[in-house]
Design a protein around this motif. Structure first.
Motif, PDB file in Angstrom:
ATOM      1  N   HIS A 136       0.843  -1.195   0.000  1.00 54.30           N
ATOM      2  CA  HIS A 136       0.000   0.000   0.000  1.00 54.30           C
ATOM      3  C   HIS A 136       0.880   1.247   0.000  1.00 54.30           C
ATOM      4  N   GLY A 137       0.582   2.151  -0.898  1.00 52.25           N
ATOM      5  CA  GLY A 137       1.280   3.423  -0.908  1.00 52.25           C
ATOM      6  C   GLY A 137       2.462   3.441  -1.843  1.00 52.25           C
ATOM      7  N   PRO A 138       2.940   4.640  -2.181  1.00 56.25           N
ATOM      8  CA  PRO A 138       4.035   4.773  -3.140  1.00 56.25           C
ATOM      9  C   PRO A 138       5.363   4.381  -2.535  1.00 56.25           C
ATOM     10  N   SER A 139       6.217   3.861  -3.368  1.00 61.75           N
ATOM     11  CA  SER A 139       7.599   3.696  -2.947  1.00 61.75           C
ATOM     12  C   SER A 139       8.269   5.056  -3.022  1.00 61.75           C
ATOM     13  N   ASP A 140       9.398   5.172  -2.394  1.00 55.33           N
ATOM     14  CA  ASP A 140      10.136   6.438  -2.416  1.00 55.33           C
ATOM     15  C   ASP A 140      11.237   6.310  -3.454  1.00 55.33           C
ATOM     16  N   PRO A 141      10.981   6.780  -4.707  1.00 54.50           N
ATOM     17  CA  PRO A 141      11.988   6.586  -5.741  1.00 54.50           C
ATOM     18  C   PRO A 141      13.278   7.308  -5.390  1.00 54.50           C
ATOM     19  N   GLY A 142      14.368   6.673  -5.704  1.00 50.74           N
ATOM     20  CA  GLY A 142      15.646   7.314  -5.470  1.00 50.74           C
ATOM     21  C   GLY A 142      15.825   8.532  -6.365  1.00 50.74           C
ATOM     22  N   THR A 143      16.856   9.277  -6.098  1.00 46.42           N
ATOM     23  CA  THR A 143      17.141  10.461  -6.900  1.00 46.42           C
ATOM     24  C   THR A 143      18.496  10.265  -7.570  1.00 46.42           C
ATOM     25  N   PRO A 144      18.518   9.517  -8.681  1.00 49.71           N
ATOM     26  CA  PRO A 144      19.785   9.291  -9.367  1.00 49.71           C
ATOM     27  C   PRO A 144      20.349  10.586  -9.921  1.00 49.71           C
ATOM     28  N   ALA A 145      21.645  10.622 -10.096  1.00 53.18           N
ATOM     29  CA  ALA A 145      22.295  11.814 -10.647  1.00 53.18           C
ATOM     30  C   ALA A 145      21.803  12.056 -12.070  1.00 53.18           C
ATOM     31  N   PRO A 146      21.624  13.333 -12.458  1.00 53.93           N
ATOM     32  CA  PRO A 146      21.145  13.638 -13.806  1.00 53.93           C
ATOM     33  C   PRO A 146      21.928  12.951 -14.919  1.00 53.93           C
ATOM     34  N   PRO A 147      23.275  12.874 -14.845  1.00 50.15           N
ATOM     35  CA  PRO A 147      23.980  12.163 -15.928  1.00 50.15           C
ATOM     36  C   PRO A 147      23.554  10.700 -16.052  1.00 50.15           C
ATOM     37  N   LEU A 148      23.210  10.065 -14.917  1.00 49.42           N
ATOM     38  CA  LEU A 148      22.770   8.672 -14.973  1.00 49.42           C
ATOM     39  C   LEU A 148      21.413   8.562 -15.654  1.00 49.42           C
ATOM     40  N   VAL A 149      20.502   9.497 -15.356  1.00 46.44           N
ATOM     41  CA  VAL A 149      19.182   9.496 -16.003  1.00 46.44           C
ATOM     42  C   VAL A 149      19.342   9.634 -17.515  1.00 46.44           C
ATOM     43  N   VAL A 150      20.192  10.578 -17.930  1.00 46.14           N
ATOM     44  CA  VAL A 150      20.414  10.788 -19.363  1.00 46.14           C
ATOM     45  C   VAL A 150      21.074   9.571 -19.989  1.00 46.14           C
ATOM     46  N   ALA A 151      22.021   8.956 -19.265  1.00 41.76           N
ATOM     47  CA  ALA A 151      22.726   7.789 -19.794  1.00 41.76           C
ATOM     48  C   ALA A 151      21.773   6.623 -20.013  1.00 41.76           C
ATOM     49  N   VAL A 152      20.770   6.479 -19.147  1.00 39.64           N
ATOM     50  CA  VAL A 152      19.778   5.421 -19.318  1.00 39.64           C
ATOM     51  C   VAL A 152      18.825   5.759 -20.457  1.00 39.64           C
ATOM     52  N   ALA A 153      18.417   7.021 -20.541  1.00 39.66           N
ATOM     53  CA  ALA A 153      17.422   7.428 -21.531  1.00 39.66           C
ATOM     54  C   ALA A 153      17.987   7.480 -22.952  1.00 39.66           C
ATOM     55  N   LEU A 154      19.267   7.814 -23.082  1.00 42.54           N
ATOM     56  CA  LEU A 154      19.828   8.036 -24.418  1.00 42.54           C
ATOM     57  C   LEU A 154      19.734   6.803 -25.314  1.00 42.54           C
ATOM     58  N   PRO A 155      20.219   5.627 -24.894  1.00 44.93           N
ATOM     59  CA  PRO A 155      20.066   4.468 -25.780  1.00 44.93           C
ATOM     60  C   PRO A 155      18.611   4.084 -25.994  1.00 44.93           C
ATOM     61  N   SER A 156      17.762   4.315 -24.980  1.00 45.04           N
ATOM     62  CA  SER A 156      16.341   4.013 -25.123  1.00 45.04           C
ATOM     63  C   SER A 156      15.679   4.926 -26.138  1.00 45.04           C
ATOM     64  N   LEU A 157      16.286   6.071 -26.382  1.00 49.99           N
ATOM     65  CA  LEU A 157      15.785   6.998 -27.387  1.00 49.99           C
ATOM     66  C   LEU A 157      16.385   6.715 -28.758  1.00 49.99           C
ATOM     67  N   LEU A 158      17.693   6.470 -28.790  1.00 47.24           N
ATOM     68  CA  LEU A 158      18.387   6.322 -30.066  1.00 47.24           C
ATOM     69  C   LEU A 158      18.078   4.998 -30.754  1.00 47.24           C
ATOM     70  N   VAL A 159      18.036   3.900 -29.987  1.00 41.09           N
ATOM     71  CA  VAL A 159      17.858   2.579 -30.594  1.00 41.09           C
ATOM     72  C   VAL A 159      16.547   2.479 -31.373  1.00 41.09           C
ATOM     73  N   PRO A 160      15.379   2.820 -30.782  1.00 40.23           N
ATOM     74  CA  PRO A 160      14.147   2.724 -31.569  1.00 40.23           C
ATOM     75  C   PRO A 160      14.085   3.709 -32.725  1.00 40.23           C
ATOM     76  N   CYS A 161      14.695   4.885 -32.565  1.00 39.29           N
ATOM     77  CA  CYS A 161      14.672   5.860 -33.667  1.00 39.29           C
ATOM     78  C   CYS A 161      15.524   5.377 -34.837  1.00 39.29           C
ATOM     79  N   ILE A 162      16.711   4.839 -34.543  1.00 44.30           N
ATOM     80  CA  ILE A 162      17.564   4.319 -35.612  1.00 44.30           C
ATOM     81  C   ILE A 162      16.915   3.115 -36.279  1.00 44.30           C
ATOM     82  N   ALA A 163      16.327   2.228 -35.467  1.00 46.59           N
ATOM     83  CA  ALA A 163      15.652   1.050 -36.028  1.00 46.59           C
ATOM     84  C   ALA A 163      14.487   1.465 -36.906  1.00 46.59           C
ATOM     85  N   PHE A 164      13.763   2.492 -36.485  1.00 46.32           N
ATOM     86  CA  PHE A 164      12.634   2.961 -37.282  1.00 46.32           C
ATOM     87  C   PHE A 164      13.099   3.549 -38.609  1.00 46.32           C
ATOM     88  N   MET A 165      14.127   4.395 -38.567  1.00 45.42           N
ATOM     89  CA  MET A 165      14.606   5.039 -39.794  1.00 45.42           C
ATOM     90  C   MET A 165      15.134   3.996 -40.774  1.00 45.42           C
TER      91      MET A 165
END
Length: 310
Positions: A136-165
């Motif tokens: 019951h109730g929300p978990s308390d998400p951690g606060t990863p460093a901004p570079p880590l967030v970008v590092a995780v998001a970047l391949p998740s953004l590039l891979v599907p876009c390159i595959a689509f093109m």
């Protein structure tokens, strides 16, 4: 790993309702995209400016995009009161709205194998519900460093876009039978899952706009959501709403749960076996969707038939 989960006999009904409502709003936006697609010229990801101009001059598409934005806001609100494991079955339960919009309303049809995939997702939803029982109730998400967030998001953004093109350039003349849009829907799901990963982080920032703007979440969300909507519109122009919606949603939620576990320390429930089984059924449902339309394709919805030229 933060696990601020409080035991309780039931989940907060308000946040449950918000989670289901967010998915219902999202699919209503997809239905607008599908209706807009019938009035658009053939779309291509290799003609970016033409694609953007076509989308932004369609009132129906803009209405759908606004609905997607509202759905994202409602989903963020739901995650302030639910852990991700609790919210996931509520999100998947919204697939019932997709089936209603696609089959009775728009007149789309599913093959027996495709209905089987939908049933696998229903079974996964039930397992997720059982796995989250007692939390019951929300978990308390951690606060990863901004570079880590970008590092995780970047391949998740590039891979599907390159595959689509790459796929879009080689699309013509490759297959004799029309595609159901599974590959496009997986690309959309990865982009959507990345955007929802940002919503998960934003839900832990409280109600302070200043605190939220100081994080990478809104900016990565915007960068990810734009190509997701473009690819989604192309997928809906070429394929059925029901297939694109089912595959994209299943992909997005699977990605969201798996990656959030590592990025935010999102806790898994005690029923880890049930959660793993639910994820397995979800992946199996995605893999089992046929990649080609049947040789005798079901009649399209009346709303999508081209006018007869006399």
């Amino acid at each position: 790993m933060p696990t601020h989960l409080q035991p309780a006999g039931h989940l907060p009904m308000l946040y449950q309702a918000l989670a289901v409502l967010s998915t219902a709003i999202y699919f209503s936006g997809l239905a607008h995209f599908k209706l807009a697609a019938a009035r658009m010229p053939p779309l291509s990801g290799t003609r970016t400016w033409s694609l953007a101009a076509t989308l932004l001059t369609s009132r129906t598409w803009i209405t759908g995009a606004a609905l997607l934005g509202v759905g994202a806001a409602v989903q963020t609100a739901a995650l302030t009161g639910l852990s991700l494991v609790e919210a996931l079955p509520m999100f998947l339960a919204g697939l019932g709205v997709l089936l209603i919009l696609a089959v009775p309303v728009l007149g789309e049809r599913l093959t027996p194998r495709e209905w089987g995939c939908a049933l696998l997702l229903a079974a996964a939803t039930v397992l997720f519900v059982h796995a989250s029982t007692g939390l019951h109730g929300p978990s308390d998400p951690g606060t990863p460093a901004p570079p880590l967030v970008v590092a995780v998001a970047l391949p998740s953004l590039l891979v599907p876009c390159i595959a689509f093109m790459a796929g879009d350039r080689a699309r013509k003349g490759v297959h004799a039978r029309p595609l159901t849009g599974v590959a496009l829907a997986v690309n959309v799901g990865l982009l959507t899952g990345t955007a929802e990963l940002m919503l998960r982080g934003a839900s832990g920032q409280g109600t302070s706009p200043a605190a939220l703007l100081g994080t990478p979440y809104p900016y990565v969300f915007a960068v990810t959501a734009l190509p997701a909507m473009g690819q989604l519109q192309i997928a809906l122009q070429r394929s059925r709403l029901v297939i694109v919606g089912l595959v994209a949603t299943a992909t997005a939620k699977t990605y969201l749960l798996v990656v959030a576990t590592s990025l935010y320390g999102e806790p898994w429930p005690d029923g880890r076996g049930q959660t793993a089984s639910a994820l397995g059924l979800t992946i199996l449902a995605i893999a089992a969707v046929p990649h080609h339309e049947p040789r005798y394709r079901p009649a399209p919805a009346r709303l999508h038939r081209e006018p007869t030229v006399r």
